[in-house]
Motif scaffolding. Sequence first.
Motif, PDB file in Angstrom:
ATOM      1  N   ASN A 218      -8.734   0.832  -1.289  1.00 16.97           N
ATOM      2  CA  ASN A 218      -8.741   2.069  -0.513  1.00 16.97           C
ATOM      3  C   ASN A 218      -8.159   1.923   0.888  1.00 16.97           C
ATOM      4  O   ASN A 218      -8.403   2.762   1.753  1.00 16.97           O
ATOM      5  CB  ASN A 218     -10.166   2.631  -0.451  1.00 16.97           C
ATOM      6  CG  ASN A 218     -10.652   2.982  -1.849  1.00 16.97           C
ATOM      7  OD1 ASN A 218      -9.930   3.590  -2.635  1.00 16.97           O
ATOM      8  ND2 ASN A 218     -11.865   2.547  -2.183  1.00 16.97           N
ATOM      9  N   LEU A 219      -7.388   0.857   1.113  1.00 14.59           N
ATOM     10  CA  LEU A 219      -6.846   0.637   2.449  1.00 14.59           C
ATOM     11  C   LEU A 219      -5.425   1.205   2.586  1.00 14.59           C
ATOM     12  O   LEU A 219      -4.606   1.066   1.683  1.00 14.59           O
ATOM     13  CB  LEU A 219      -6.834  -0.849   2.800  1.00 14.59           C
ATOM     14  CG  LEU A 219      -8.191  -1.572   2.827  1.00 14.59           C
ATOM     15  CD1 LEU A 219      -8.035  -2.970   3.402  1.00 14.59           C
ATOM     16  CD2 LEU A 219      -9.218  -0.803   3.643  1.00 14.59           C
ATOM     17  N   SER A 220      -5.164   1.825   3.715  1.00 18.30           N
ATOM     18  CA  SER A 220      -3.833   2.401   3.987  1.00 18.30           C
ATOM     19  C   SER A 220      -2.846   1.272   4.293  1.00 18.30           C
ATOM     20  O   SER A 220      -3.263   0.153   4.599  1.00 18.30           O
ATOM     21  CB  SER A 220      -3.925   3.326   5.199  1.00 18.30           C
ATOM     22  OG  SER A 220      -4.168   2.555   6.360  1.00 18.30           O
ATOM     23  N   PRO A 221      -1.542   1.576   4.241  1.00 14.40           N
ATOM     24  CA  PRO A 221      -0.543   0.554   4.608  1.00 14.40           C
ATOM     25  C   PRO A 221      -0.797  -0.013   6.015  1.00 14.40           C
ATOM     26  O   PRO A 221      -0.627  -1.204   6.235  1.00 14.40           O
ATOM     27  CB  PRO A 221       0.777   1.326   4.577  1.00 14.40           C
ATOM     28  CG  PRO A 221       0.541   2.454   3.645  1.00 14.40           C
ATOM     29  CD  PRO A 221      -0.901   2.816   3.788  1.00 14.40           C
ATOM     30  N   GLU A 222      -1.220   0.857   6.954  1.00 10.52           N
ATOM     31  CA  GLU A 222      -1.477   0.390   8.324  1.00 10.52           C
ATOM     32  C   GLU A 222      -2.635  -0.599   8.341  1.00 10.52           C
ATOM     33  O   GLU A 222      -2.570  -1.645   8.981  1.00 10.52           O
ATOM     34  CB  GLU A 222      -1.828   1.571   9.250  1.00 10.52           C
ATOM     35  CG  GLU A 222      -0.676   2.521   9.524  1.00 10.52           C
ATOM     36  CD  GLU A 222      -0.351   3.429   8.329  1.00 10.52           C
ATOM     37  OE1 GLU A 222      -1.260   3.663   7.488  1.00 10.52           O
ATOM     38  OE2 GLU A 222       0.801   3.887   8.219  1.00 10.52           O
ATOM     39  N   GLU A 223      -3.707  -0.255   7.608  1.00 11.13           N
ATOM     40  CA  GLU A 223      -4.872  -1.154   7.581  1.00 11.13           C
ATOM     41  C   GLU A 223      -4.503  -2.502   6.959  1.00 11.13           C
ATOM     42  O   GLU A 223      -4.969  -3.549   7.393  1.00 11.13           O
ATOM     43  CB  GLU A 223      -6.024  -0.502   6.810  1.00 11.13           C
ATOM     44  CG  GLU A 223      -6.686   0.622   7.591  1.00 11.13           C
ATOM     45  CD  GLU A 223      -7.603   1.498   6.731  1.00 11.13           C
ATOM     46  OE1 GLU A 223      -8.678   1.843   7.223  1.00 11.13           O
ATOM     47  OE2 GLU A 223      -7.234   1.835   5.582  1.00 11.13           O
ATOM     48  N   ARG A 224      -3.646  -2.451   5.963  1.00 11.82           N
ATOM     49  CA  ARG A 224      -3.202  -3.702   5.327  1.00 11.82           C
ATOM     50  C   ARG A 224      -2.368  -4.522   6.303  1.00 11.82           C
ATOM     51  O   ARG A 224      -2.484  -5.740   6.370  1.00 11.82           O
ATOM     52  CB  ARG A 224      -2.405  -3.396   4.056  1.00 11.82           C
ATOM     53  CG  ARG A 224      -3.278  -2.736   2.995  1.00 11.82           C
ATOM     54  CD  ARG A 224      -2.480  -2.351   1.765  1.00 11.82           C
ATOM     55  NE  ARG A 224      -3.245  -1.401   0.964  1.00 11.82           N
ATOM     56  CZ  ARG A 224      -3.223  -1.346  -0.361  1.00 11.82           C
ATOM     57  NH1 ARG A 224      -2.457  -2.166  -1.039  1.00 11.82           N
ATOM     58  NH2 ARG A 224      -3.953  -0.467  -1.003  1.00 11.82           N
TER      59      ARG A 224
ATOM     60  N   GLY B 145       0.772  -1.237   0.000  1.00  8.14           N
ATOM     61  CA  GLY B 145       0.000   0.000   0.000  1.00  8.14           C
ATOM     62  C   GLY B 145       0.800   1.282   0.000  1.00  8.14           C
ATOM     63  O   GLY B 145       0.282   2.333   0.379  1.00  8.14           O
ATOM     64  N   LYS B 146       2.060   1.223  -0.415  1.00  9.65           N
ATOM     65  CA  LYS B 146       2.838   2.461  -0.451  1.00  9.65           C
ATOM     66  C   LYS B 146       2.238   3.470  -1.430  1.00  9.65           C
ATOM     67  O   LYS B 146       1.848   3.118  -2.535  1.00  9.65           O
ATOM     68  CB  LYS B 146       4.301   2.153  -0.795  1.00  9.65           C
ATOM     69  CG  LYS B 146       5.091   1.757   0.442  1.00  9.65           C
ATOM     70  CD  LYS B 146       6.508   1.405   0.117  1.00  9.65           C
ATOM     71  CE  LYS B 146       7.389   2.610  -0.012  1.00  9.65           C
ATOM     72  NZ  LYS B 146       8.794   2.220  -0.298  1.00  9.65           N
ATOM     73  N   LYS B 147       2.222   4.722  -0.986  1.00 13.81           N
ATOM     74  CA  LYS B 147       1.410   5.732  -1.662  1.00 13.81           C
ATOM     75  C   LYS B 147       1.939   6.232  -3.014  1.00 13.81           C
ATOM     76  O   LYS B 147       1.162   6.630  -3.876  1.00 13.81           O
ATOM     77  CB  LYS B 147       1.229   6.949  -0.745  1.00 13.81           C
ATOM     78  CG  LYS B 147       0.248   6.727   0.380  1.00 13.81           C
ATOM     79  CD  LYS B 147      -1.196   6.826  -0.113  1.00 13.81           C
ATOM     80  CE  LYS B 147      -2.217   6.360   0.897  1.00 13.81           C
ATOM     81  NZ  LYS B 147      -2.169   4.926   1.251  1.00 13.81           N
TER      82      LYS B 147
END
Length: 248
Positions: A69-75, A49-51
């Motif tokens: 739509n998930l952030s790296p943290e959520e992943r 999930g890197k932006k």
Amino acid sequence: MLSIKNLHVSIEGKKILQGINLEVTTGETHVIMGPNGSGKSTLASVIAGKKEYNVTKGNIFFMNKNLKNLSPEERAHLGIFLSFQHPVEIPGISVINFIKTAINESRKAKGMNKISAKEILIKSKEKSSLLKIEKDFFYRSLNEGFSGGEKKRNEIFQMSMLDPLLSILDEVDSGLDIDALRIVAKGINSLKNDKNSILIITHYKRMLDYLFSDYILHILYDGKIVQSGNKELAEKLEKEGYDWIKKK
Ligand SMILES: Nc1ncnc2c1ncn2[C@@H]1O[C@H](COP(=O)(O)OP(=O)(O)OP(=O)(O)O)[C@@H](O)[C@H]1O
Ligand SMILES: [Mg+2]
């Protein structure tokens, strides 16, 4: 577990991944090999999930969930762990505090209580002895002044503490001395079970020989998976390099 469908990725307008399809089932080990610049680290970063990468087409599903739509943290909370080819240094944050925070964030996302100081001590002792990590290492700033091999060992330590469902290891074998390679391989091996999966990026068959009796190998070339196979394909690459792909 992981299902990648027709993934296209570009960065600053440059096309890097061009239609990746990949299915990783629970319990499997997948290996990605390919020439420098073929897009291996990009693929790993996009899964995590890197932006900075732009997914222009296609989807990534993890445990049947679209990661779009998930952030790296959520992943990470879902159970994805990425070890970086070039880990970052975080001055002022100790190894053990970093791990404790990561474990607690993931527990919080699952509605669980914080890990107790005792629990983390027991777990870290067990895992660090396996990876032959000295105790004073825990209290050093994360990656600051770590040698290349220490960084890699630390990443496997983090991974073993977090117990992810999918571990993505990008060149964990680069820069390791022969003993360190064995230790890291042993650490990775001890984590493998039938409930988790590993996606490993490497340039060398040697790491795979230490690690796994069986794996699925994919060759990434110019942003595409051009061939998949097993150990025999790795042997062919070792002997012949990548030139034969160009001629195909
Ligand atoms: N942040 C970025 N900005 C510009 N170009 C990038 C960026 N990240 C990757 N690229 C380009 O994308 C291509 C693929 O890079 P990537 O790091 O995924 O290759 P790789 O297969 O991991 O290579 P290696 O084996 O050398 O690690 C390269 O041409 C690289 O220069
Ligand atoms: Mg790379």
